[in-house]
Design a protein around this motif. Structure first.
Motif, PDB file in Angstrom:
ATOM      1  N   GLY A  41       0.822  -1.210   0.000  1.00 25.94           N
ATOM      2  CA  GLY A  41       0.000   0.000   0.000  1.00 25.94           C
ATOM      3  C   GLY A  41       0.855   1.259   0.000  1.00 25.94           C
ATOM      4  N   ASN A  42       1.947   1.205   0.766  1.00 27.19           N
ATOM      5  CA  ASN A  42       2.834   2.375   0.849  1.00 27.19           C
ATOM      6  C   ASN A  42       3.425   2.741  -0.500  1.00 27.19           C
ATOM      7  OD1 ASN A  42       2.349   2.416   3.541  1.00 27.19           O
ATOM      8  ND2 ASN A  42       4.315   1.523   4.146  1.00 27.19           N
ATOM      9  N   LEU A  43       3.526   1.741  -1.385  1.00 31.18           N
ATOM     10  CA  LEU A  43       4.127   2.019  -2.699  1.00 31.18           C
ATOM     11  C   LEU A  43       3.345   3.102  -3.445  1.00 31.18           C
ATOM     12  CD1 LEU A  43       5.089  -1.546  -3.981  1.00 31.18           C
ATOM     13  CD2 LEU A  43       6.554   0.172  -2.913  1.00 31.18           C
ATOM     14  N   LYS A  44       2.074   3.297  -3.052  1.00 35.37           N
ATOM     15  CA  LYS A  44       1.258   4.333  -3.692  1.00 35.37           C
ATOM     16  C   LYS A  44       1.920   5.700  -3.580  1.00 35.37           C
ATOM     17  CE  LYS A  44      -2.643   1.892  -4.407  1.00 35.37           C
ATOM     18  NZ  LYS A  44      -2.835   1.509  -5.795  1.00 35.37           N
ATOM     19  N   VAL A  45       2.767   5.854  -2.586  1.00 38.99           N
ATOM     20  CA  VAL A  45       3.418   7.150  -2.393  1.00 38.99           C
ATOM     21  C   VAL A  45       4.238   7.528  -3.636  1.00 38.99           C
ATOM     22  CG1 VAL A  45       5.619   6.460  -1.351  1.00 38.99           C
ATOM     23  CG2 VAL A  45       4.508   8.550  -0.600  1.00 38.99           C
ATOM     24  N   TYR A  46       4.722   6.517  -4.346  1.00 37.93           N
ATOM     25  CA  TYR A  46       5.538   6.806  -5.536  1.00 37.93           C
ATOM     26  C   TYR A  46       4.673   7.311  -6.694  1.00 37.93           C
ATOM     27  CZ  TYR A  46       9.079   4.219  -2.979  1.00 37.93           C
ATOM     28  OH  TYR A  46       9.956   3.810  -2.010  1.00 37.93           O
ATOM     29  N   TRP A  47       3.353   7.096  -6.571  1.00 33.95           N
ATOM     30  CA  TRP A  47       2.445   7.585  -7.614  1.00 33.95           C
ATOM     31  C   TRP A  47       1.887   8.973  -7.263  1.00 33.95           C
ATOM     32  CZ3 TRP A  47       3.741   2.580  -7.560  1.00 33.95           C
ATOM     33  CH2 TRP A  47       3.816   1.911  -8.779  1.00 33.95           C
ATOM     34  N   GLY A  48       2.318   9.505  -6.117  1.00 35.80           N
ATOM     35  CA  GLY A  48       1.946  10.876  -5.793  1.00 35.80           C
ATOM     36  C   GLY A  48       0.879  10.984  -4.732  1.00 35.80           C
ATOM     37  N   ARG A  49       0.568  12.254  -4.427  1.00 34.00           N
ATOM     38  CA  ARG A  49      -0.339  12.582  -3.340  1.00 34.00           C
ATOM     39  C   ARG A  49      -1.710  11.918  -3.486  1.00 34.00           C
ATOM     40  NH1 ARG A  49       0.057  17.325  -0.499  1.00 34.00           N
ATOM     41  NH2 ARG A  49       1.377  18.049  -2.168  1.00 34.00           N
ATOM     42  N   GLN A  50      -2.325  12.068  -4.653  1.00 35.18           N
ATOM     43  CA  GLN A  50      -3.681  11.554  -4.824  1.00 35.18           C
ATOM     44  C   GLN A  50      -3.737  10.050  -4.576  1.00 35.18           C
ATOM     45  OE1 GLN A  50      -3.099  13.766  -7.672  1.00 35.18           O
ATOM     46  NE2 GLN A  50      -4.428  15.413  -6.939  1.00 35.18           N
ATOM     47  N   ALA A  51      -2.762   9.352  -5.121  1.00 31.42           N
ATOM     48  CA  ALA A  51      -2.781   7.898  -5.020  1.00 31.42           C
ATOM     49  C   ALA A  51      -2.762   7.464  -3.556  1.00 31.42           C
ATOM     50  CB  ALA A  51      -1.590   7.312  -5.768  1.00 31.42           C
ATOM     51  N   LEU A  52      -1.860   8.041  -2.762  1.00 28.66           N
ATOM     52  CA  LEU A  52      -1.739   7.627  -1.363  1.00 28.66           C
ATOM     53  C   LEU A  52      -2.956   8.062  -0.553  1.00 28.66           C
ATOM     54  CD1 LEU A  52       0.253   6.121   0.504  1.00 28.66           C
ATOM     55  CD2 LEU A  52       0.922   8.352   1.359  1.00 28.66           C
ATOM     56  N   ASP A  53      -3.376   9.313  -0.741  1.00 20.73           N
ATOM     57  CA  ASP A  53      -4.533   9.806   0.017  1.00 20.73           C
ATOM     58  C   ASP A  53      -5.775   8.999  -0.357  1.00 20.73           C
ATOM     59  OD1 ASP A  53      -2.781  11.585   1.002  1.00 20.73           O
ATOM     60  OD2 ASP A  53      -3.710  13.385   0.179  1.00 20.73           O
ATOM     61  N   GLY A  54      -5.908   8.713  -1.640  1.00 16.37           N
ATOM     62  CA  GLY A  54      -7.062   7.936  -2.093  1.00 16.37           C
ATOM     63  C   GLY A  54      -7.060   6.553  -1.458  1.00 16.37           C
ATOM     64  N   TYR A  55      -5.885   5.977  -1.379  1.00 15.36           N
ATOM     65  CA  TYR A  55      -5.752   4.653  -0.767  1.00 15.36           C
ATOM     66  C   TYR A  55      -6.118   4.698   0.714  1.00 15.36           C
ATOM     67  CZ  TYR A  55      -3.145   0.792   1.398  1.00 15.36           C
ATOM     68  OH  TYR A  55      -2.768  -0.270   2.156  1.00 15.36           O
ATOM     69  N   ALA A  56      -5.593   5.701   1.419  1.00 15.52           N
ATOM     70  CA  ALA A  56      -5.875   5.832   2.855  1.00 15.52           C
ATOM     71  C   ALA A  56      -7.371   6.028   3.086  1.00 15.52           C
ATOM     72  CB  ALA A  56      -5.087   7.002   3.448  1.00 15.52           C
ATOM     73  N   THR A  57      -7.993   6.788   2.209  1.00 15.43           N
ATOM     74  CA  THR A  57      -9.427   7.034   2.340  1.00 15.43           C
ATOM     75  C   THR A  57     -10.213   5.759   2.023  1.00 15.43           C
ATOM     76  OG1 THR A  57      -8.948   9.279   1.594  1.00 15.43           O
ATOM     77  CG2 THR A  57     -11.268   8.638   1.683  1.00 15.43           C
ATOM     78  N   TRP A  58      -9.778   5.079   0.987  1.00 17.02           N
ATOM     79  CA  TRP A  58     -10.427   3.819   0.595  1.00 17.02           C
ATOM     80  C   TRP A  58     -10.413   2.800   1.731  1.00 17.02           C
ATOM     81  CZ3 TRP A  58      -7.976  -1.001   0.127  1.00 17.02           C
ATOM     82  CH2 TRP A  58      -8.758  -2.029  -0.422  1.00 17.02           C
ATOM     83  N   LEU A  59      -9.266   2.750   2.470  1.00 17.24           N
ATOM     84  CA  LEU A  59      -9.158   1.806   3.587  1.00 17.24           C
ATOM     85  C   LEU A  59     -10.301   1.981   4.574  1.00 17.24           C
ATOM     86  CD1 LEU A  59      -5.422   1.614   4.754  1.00 17.24           C
ATOM     87  CD2 LEU A  59      -6.865  -0.219   3.873  1.00 17.24           C
ATOM     88  N   ARG A  60     -10.765   3.212   4.712  1.00 16.88           N
ATOM     89  CA  ARG A  60     -11.858   3.482   5.657  1.00 16.88           C
ATOM     90  C   ARG A  60     -13.213   3.177   5.061  1.00 16.88           C
ATOM     91  NH1 ARG A  60      -7.341   5.617   6.717  1.00 16.88           N
ATOM     92  NH2 ARG A  60      -6.785   6.296   8.817  1.00 16.88           N
ATOM     93  N   GLU A  61     -13.284   3.275   3.737  1.00 15.00           N
ATOM     94  CA  GLU A  61     -14.585   3.130   3.084  1.00 15.00           C
ATOM     95  C   GLU A  61     -14.848   1.712   2.594  1.00 15.00           C
ATOM     96  OE1 GLU A  61     -14.225   5.927  -0.006  1.00 15.00           O
ATOM     97  OE2 GLU A  61     -14.776   7.652   1.232  1.00 15.00           O
TER      98      GLU A  61
END
Ligand code: HEM
Ligand code: SF4
Ligand code: FES
Lengths: 239, 268
Positions: A41-61
């Motif tokens: 999941g952390n690898l999303k950080v290499y795809w930029g802000r949206q990717a990581l934030d979207g992932y973190a938000t998705w984890l909750r949803e």
């Protein structure tokens, strides 16, 4: 072999050492799976802000609206917490039993010994335990060790995981602490995974080699995937 | 060759032990550890001192009676070699002497005559091996493991014909490899957890491969693991047992302990 010394009848442990080792092994595998998926999941950080934030938000949803908001996240958190308590309890109990069984006379480590993996399991585990607390306070709840700009939720309703991460790792000591801990975790997994061979009675020669190699690769992936992030923040590649 | 020996003396199981230092001036590189102790005992006897008690029988690595800890290594600095087969020529100079791994004659090159060799000799250490006297320990905890399940206890009738029960070549070889354990107990003393998994696993793996042994496989696994739990520690995969084992029992024997136990658990 003389029988000159009377020994008390053997005392069986409750729970048995065998049971404790299985607890250790199963919860250990839960952690390895978690750490690996977390790294992925952390690898999303290499795809930029949206990717990581979207992932973190998705984890909750995830699971919503079938399941309540954050329910999957909480189910995972509870599984991890229960595993953590069991893993640490079994580790301490086994360590105490080992101490008692080896007796009061301690040899120094054998000069050629390859046992340093095993020797670092308890100190490494304690290091990881402390890290888990620091890490949660830093990036999940944002208390005490969090950077000043830590935020629970961004203005866009997303979880600002990216900004929080960059703010935290911009502190060189914190970045170094995270990076070093990744090596500790990798080392713990490397030896822990080899121990699983003994815990689960895997005796085939080829499968033992394959198994140990898989463990080493998992450990390596966790170091490469995770430990790079703080360094890349520090060097300004991720900002 | 001069050898300085720090040796454990303990008068009885209850007594506090202590180290005593002695010097053997006329040791030779050909001497084994036990011959060095013999020489020292001659010296002590001449001086009217009680000789140092230690165990030995075959002195050729077959019986498992010998076993002392030398410079923190069970059996001594030469890997996978019983104390009776450890020769001074293979030891490096100085305490903890990094052993010269090839014990051939060339090894004596780094042992100039008159060089000082320091050895610290103590019993095999484990809570399961109480000291009886000096270097002699009581290893009956291993006997109790064998009593619990390290045997075959079935009625086999009269002696069968030679080829009645066929055993495949590979199984026979493997069973013999695990049967090579001489019961010395060095693995327990080497283990930082005081575990006896190498010893117990060798027995379980050996008997699980053979037709008569197989008959009691499930019961045996339960009994042996129970007995291990009672008197020995857990295994954390240190692997130090394998380094000292004079029979070359591999770590797979340790894995065999849980293989047998898990198999038994699923057969209940
Ligand atoms: C949180 C604090 C932790 C502590 C105190 C701890 C402690 C230990 C100790 C002492 C052992 C060795 C047990 C033995 O063989 O005697 C062990 C085994 C193991 N640990 Fe941990 N550990 C921790 C966290 C983790 C984490 C985060 C992971 C995975 C990423 C993990 C994975 C494993 C595995 C796979 C094993 C091998 C299982 C076994 O020994 O049977 N541990 N742990
Ligand atoms: S397994 Fe090896 S070290 Fe252990 S008792 Fe048998 S021969 Fe000795
Ligand atoms: S005396 Fe028999 S093995 Fe050493």
């Amino acid at each position: 072999m003389t029988a000159a010394v009377e020994r008390p009848a053997a005392t069986r442990h409750r729970p048995s050492t065998f049971a404790l080792k299985q607890v250790m092994a199963i919860t250990g595998v839960v952690f390895v799976a978690f750490t690996f998926i977390h790294m992925y999941g952390n690898l999303k950080v290499y795809w930029g802000r949206q990717a990581l934030d979207g992932y973190a938000t998705w984890l909750r949803e995830v699971g919503y609206p079938l399941l309540p908001y954050k329910s999957v996240l909480w189910a995972l958190r509870i599984t991890l917490l229960v595993s953590l308590v069991a893993h640490v309890w079994a580790a301490v109990a086994l360590w105490l039993r080992g101490r008692a069984a080896r007796g009061k006379h301690r040899r120094r480590a054998m000069p050629r010994s390859m046992a340093w993996g095993a020797r670092t399991m308890l100190p490494g585990g304690v290091w990881i335990l402390i890290f888990v607390v620091v890490h949660l306070l830093d990036l999940t709840v944002g208390l005490i060790v969090a950077p000043e700009s830590w935020a629970a939720q961004g203005p866009d309703g997303l979880i600002p995981a990216y900004d929080n991460l960059v703010a935290s790792f911009s502190r060189p000591l914190m970045a170094a602490y995270y990076t070093f801990t990744m090596f500790v975790i990798a080392f713990h997994i490397w030896h822990g995974w080899r121990t699983l061979l003994q815990d689960w009675g895997i005796t085939g020669r080829r499968i033992r080699v394959v198994w140990a190699t898989i463990g080493a690769l998992i450990a390596l992936a966790i170091v490469l995937g995770n430990a790079a992030i703080p360094l890349l923040v520090l060097t300004g590649v991720i900002a | 060759m001069r050898v300085e020996i720090e040796v454990w003396r303990q008068d009885s199981p209850e007594a506090d032990g202590r180290f005593e230092t002695h010097v053997v001036e006329d040791a030779t590189p050909e001497m084994s550890l036990l011959e060095l102790l013999d020489r020292l005992n001659d010296q002590l006897a001449e001086g009217g001192v009680e000789p140092i008690q230690f165990e030995s029988d075959c002195r050729e690595g077959a019986c498992g009676a010998c076993g002392v800890t030398v410079n923190d290594t069970p059996h001594g600095p030469v890997p996978q070699t019983p104390s009776c087969r450890q020769h001074l020529r293979a030891f490096g100079p100085g305490r903890g002497g990094s052993p010269n791994l090839d014990s051939g004659s060339s090894a004596s090159a780094n042992l100039d005559l008159g060089s000082l060799l320091k050895l610290r000799i103590e019993p095999l250490r484990s809570a399961a091996f109480p000291v009886v006297r000096d270097l002699v320990v009581d290893r009956s905890s291993l006997d109790r493991l064998i009593q619990a399940g390290g045997h075959v206890d079935v009625t086999t009738g009269t002696a069968p014909d030679a080829d009645d029960l066929l055993i495949g070549h590979d199984d026979a070889e493997l069973a013999l490899d695990f049967a090579a354990c001489i019961g010395c107990g060095a693995c327990v003393a080497a283990c930082p957890n005081g575990a006896a998994h190498l010893f117990a696993g060798a027995k379980l793996a050996h008997l699980a491969l053979l037709p008569h042994g197989k008959l009691e496989r499930t019961r045996r696994a339960g009994a042996v693991v129970d007995q291990l739990d009672g008197e020995f520690g857990p295994c954390s995969s240190y692997g130090e047992c394998v380094e000292v084992c004079p029979a070359g029992i591999p770590l797979t024997a340790v894995a065999a302990v849980h293989r047998e136990k898990l198999r038994a658990a699923f057969r209940r």
